[in-house]
Design a protein around this motif. Structure first.
Motif, mmCIF file in Angstrom:
data_model
loop_
_atom_site.group_PDB
_atom_site.id
_atom_site.type_symbol
_atom_site.label_atom_id
_atom_site.label_comp_id
_atom_site.label_asym_id
_atom_site.label_seq_id
_atom_site.Cartn_x
_atom_site.Cartn_y
_atom_site.Cartn_z
ATOM 1 N N SER A 49 20.194 7.981 -6.465
ATOM 2 C CA SER A 49 20.729 6.611 -6.447
ATOM 3 C C SER A 49 19.571 5.641 -6.276
ATOM 4 O O SER A 49 19.143 5.355 -5.160
ATOM 5 C CB SER A 49 21.744 6.439 -5.311
ATOM 6 N N GLY A 50 18.996 5.201 -7.397
ATOM 7 C CA GLY A 50 17.874 4.272 -7.325
ATOM 8 C C GLY A 50 16.544 4.984 -7.195
ATOM 9 O O GLY A 50 16.425 6.195 -7.409
ATOM 10 N N ASN A 51 15.534 4.213 -6.826
ATOM 11 C CA ASN A 51 14.175 4.752 -6.743
ATOM 12 C C ASN A 51 14.001 5.729 -5.594
ATOM 13 O O ASN A 51 13.217 6.670 -5.668
ATOM 14 C CB ASN A 51 13.166 3.612 -6.563
ATOM 15 N N ILE A 52 14.715 5.475 -4.475
ATOM 16 C CA ILE A 52 14.619 6.317 -3.287
ATOM 17 C C ILE A 52 16.028 6.713 -2.870
ATOM 18 O O ILE A 52 16.877 5.860 -2.628
ATOM 19 C CB ILE A 52 13.912 5.584 -2.133
ATOM 20 N N ARG A 96 11.553 8.714 -6.479
ATOM 21 C CA ARG A 96 11.080 8.594 -7.868
ATOM 22 C C ARG A 96 9.811 7.747 -7.872
ATOM 23 O O ARG A 96 8.828 8.091 -8.499
ATOM 24 C CB ARG A 96 12.150 7.957 -8.743
ATOM 25 N N TYR A 97 9.862 6.616 -7.191
ATOM 26 C CA TYR A 97 8.696 5.765 -6.998
ATOM 27 C C TYR A 97 9.066 4.681 -5.990
ATOM 28 O O TYR A 97 10.243 4.399 -5.752
ATOM 29 C CB TYR A 97 8.218 5.119 -8.310
ATOM 30 N N TYR A 98 8.054 4.091 -5.370
ATOM 31 C CA TYR A 98 8.256 2.956 -4.483
ATOM 32 C C TYR A 98 8.106 1.661 -5.275
ATOM 33 O O TYR A 98 7.397 1.619 -6.285
ATOM 34 C CB TYR A 98 7.220 2.961 -3.352
ATOM 35 N N ASP A 99 8.745 0.612 -4.801
ATOM 36 C CA ASP A 99 8.552 -0.697 -5.417
ATOM 37 C C ASP A 99 7.106 -1.126 -5.257
ATOM 38 O O ASP A 99 6.497 -0.930 -4.193
ATOM 39 C CB ASP A 99 9.475 -1.736 -4.768
ATOM 40 N N ARG A 100 6.560 -1.720 -6.307
ATOM 41 C CA ARG A 100 5.189 -2.223 -6.258
ATOM 42 C C ARG A 100 5.182 -3.686 -5.831
ATOM 43 O O ARG A 100 6.106 -4.443 -6.120
ATOM 44 C CB ARG A 100 4.510 -2.100 -7.638
ATOM 45 N N ASP A 101 4.134 -4.053 -5.135
ATOM 46 C CA ASP A 101 3.945 -5.437 -4.719
ATOM 47 C C ASP A 101 2.922 -6.076 -5.647
ATOM 48 O O ASP A 101 1.750 -5.706 -5.636
ATOM 49 C CB ASP A 101 3.448 -5.485 -3.272
ATOM 50 N N ASP A 102 3.371 -7.019 -6.467
ATOM 51 C CA ASP A 102 2.448 -7.689 -7.386
ATOM 52 C C ASP A 102 2.437 -9.194 -7.161
ATOM 53 O O ASP A 102 2.063 -9.965 -8.047
ATOM 54 C CB ASP A 102 2.804 -7.372 -8.840
ATOM 55 N N ALA A 103 2.826 -9.610 -5.944
ATOM 56 C CA ALA A 103 2.854 -11.043 -5.644
ATOM 57 C C ALA A 103 1.445 -11.638 -5.677
ATOM 58 O O ALA A 103 1.245 -12.761 -6.140
ATOM 59 C CB ALA A 103 3.499 -11.284 -4.278
ATOM 60 N N SER A 108 -2.564 -6.065 -2.841
ATOM 61 C CA SER A 108 -1.262 -5.413 -2.827
ATOM 62 C C SER A 108 -0.923 -4.959 -1.410
ATOM 63 O O SER A 108 -1.781 -4.435 -0.694
ATOM 64 C CB SER A 108 -1.281 -4.201 -3.765
ATOM 65 N N THR A 109 0.331 -5.177 -0.987
ATOM 66 C CA THR A 109 0.748 -4.723 0.336
ATOM 67 C C THR A 109 1.836 -3.654 0.254
ATOM 68 O O THR A 109 2.637 -3.501 1.176
ATOM 69 C CB THR A 109 1.250 -5.901 1.202
ATOM 70 N N ARG A 214 -1.794 6.450 2.801
ATOM 71 C CA ARG A 214 -1.123 5.838 1.654
ATOM 72 C C ARG A 214 -0.232 6.862 0.957
ATOM 73 O O ARG A 214 -0.446 8.081 1.071
ATOM 74 C CB ARG A 214 -2.130 5.285 0.653
ATOM 75 N N ALA A 215 0.761 6.347 0.236
ATOM 76 C CA ALA A 215 1.604 7.190 -0.605
ATOM 77 C C ALA A 215 0.845 7.511 -1.891
ATOM 78 O O ALA A 215 0.040 6.702 -2.367
ATOM 79 C CB ALA A 215 2.911 6.478 -0.927
ATOM 80 N N PRO A 216 1.114 8.680 -2.473
ATOM 81 C CA PRO A 216 0.430 9.045 -3.719
ATOM 82 C C PRO A 216 1.112 8.420 -4.926
ATOM 83 O O PRO A 216 2.272 8.012 -4.866
ATOM 84 C CB PRO A 216 0.597 10.564 -3.762
#
Length: 229
Positions: A49-52, A96-103, A108-109, A214-216
């Motif tokens: 259900s979603g990315n996680i 599946r993947y974490y949301d990326r921070d591109d603000a 990146s945080t 960090r996450a891979p």
């Protein structure tokens, strides 16, 4: 056994994992394990259900599994039991993947960036990767806080439009002060599969620096199975 610039202490059981104090340079403790069972089967059979996707215990029990899958399930249930009895609140996730921070392109945080965890109360981070790519830690001597690097700090000041005395609070509120940059030649340490880790967190009164991790980056088409709390 202690290695990786005296940062990692290795133990052979859960009791030593939770009771060994952090001290000196030691801010990561590893219960090294070779786990039996087929964890990929669990990843494949969980309804995503979603990315996680968080797997609840009831769902684990209900999965129809082969003998090897059942072995993996028993290990997961036992790890959940151990951590809950200790007082932690573990979550078992298929990622599946974490949301990326591109603000901010220059900073990146998200969890793919080397960072430390922070808490207002004494607590540790526990994690174990059972399947997929595993997390990494970085010796504190091999990295530097990104918000202290002059060119990055200058860019952060451009984002901040308040009084000088509020700048550090701005960094903290936006998590900029939690992230680190690897120095040239840095050698991250893979946490491996099946090992249960306890990492030091940035909290008041901590006797050691927090553990930088960090996450891979996930492999395409290969989800991760991670327990974390």
């Amino acid at each position: 056994m202690i290695d990786s610039e005296n940062q990692i202490h290795r133990v052979t059981n859960f009791q030593d994992l939770v009771s060994t104090p952090f001290s000196g340079a030691i801010n990561a403790i590893c219960w090294a394990r070779e786990l039996a069972g087929d964890f990929s089967e669990i990843v494949e059979k969980v309804a995503l259900s979603g990315n996680i996707t968080t797997i609840e215990q009831e769902e684990l029990y209900e999965l129809q599994l082969s003998e090897q899958g059942q072995l993996a399930r028993e290990i997961l249930l036992n790890d959940l039991k151990l951590l809950k009895a200790y007082g932690a609140s573990p979550a078992l996730n298929v990622i599946r993947y974490y949301d990326r921070d591109d603000a901010y392109p220059f900073f990146s945080t998200d969890v793919y960036s080397f960072h430390v965890d922070r808490s207002p109360v004494p607590v540790d981070t526990f994690l174990c990767t059972y399947y997929g790519e595993s997390s990494e830690i970085l010796p504190n001597s091999q990295c530097e806080k990104k918000a202290l690097i002059p060119e990055i700090r200058d860019e952060l000041r451009k984002l901040y439009d308040g009084a000088d005395e509020g700048f550090e609070s701005f960094l903290s509120e936006n998590y900029f002060d939690l992230h680190y940059q690897a120095r040239p030649g840095a050698r991250p340490v893979s946490l491996g599969l099946g090992n249960l880790w306890r990492l030091a967190v940035d909290h008041p009164g901590s006797p050691v620096p927090p553990c930088v991790h960090r996450a891979p980056k996930e492999k395409p088409g290969q989800n991760r199975l991670l327990m974390i709390c």
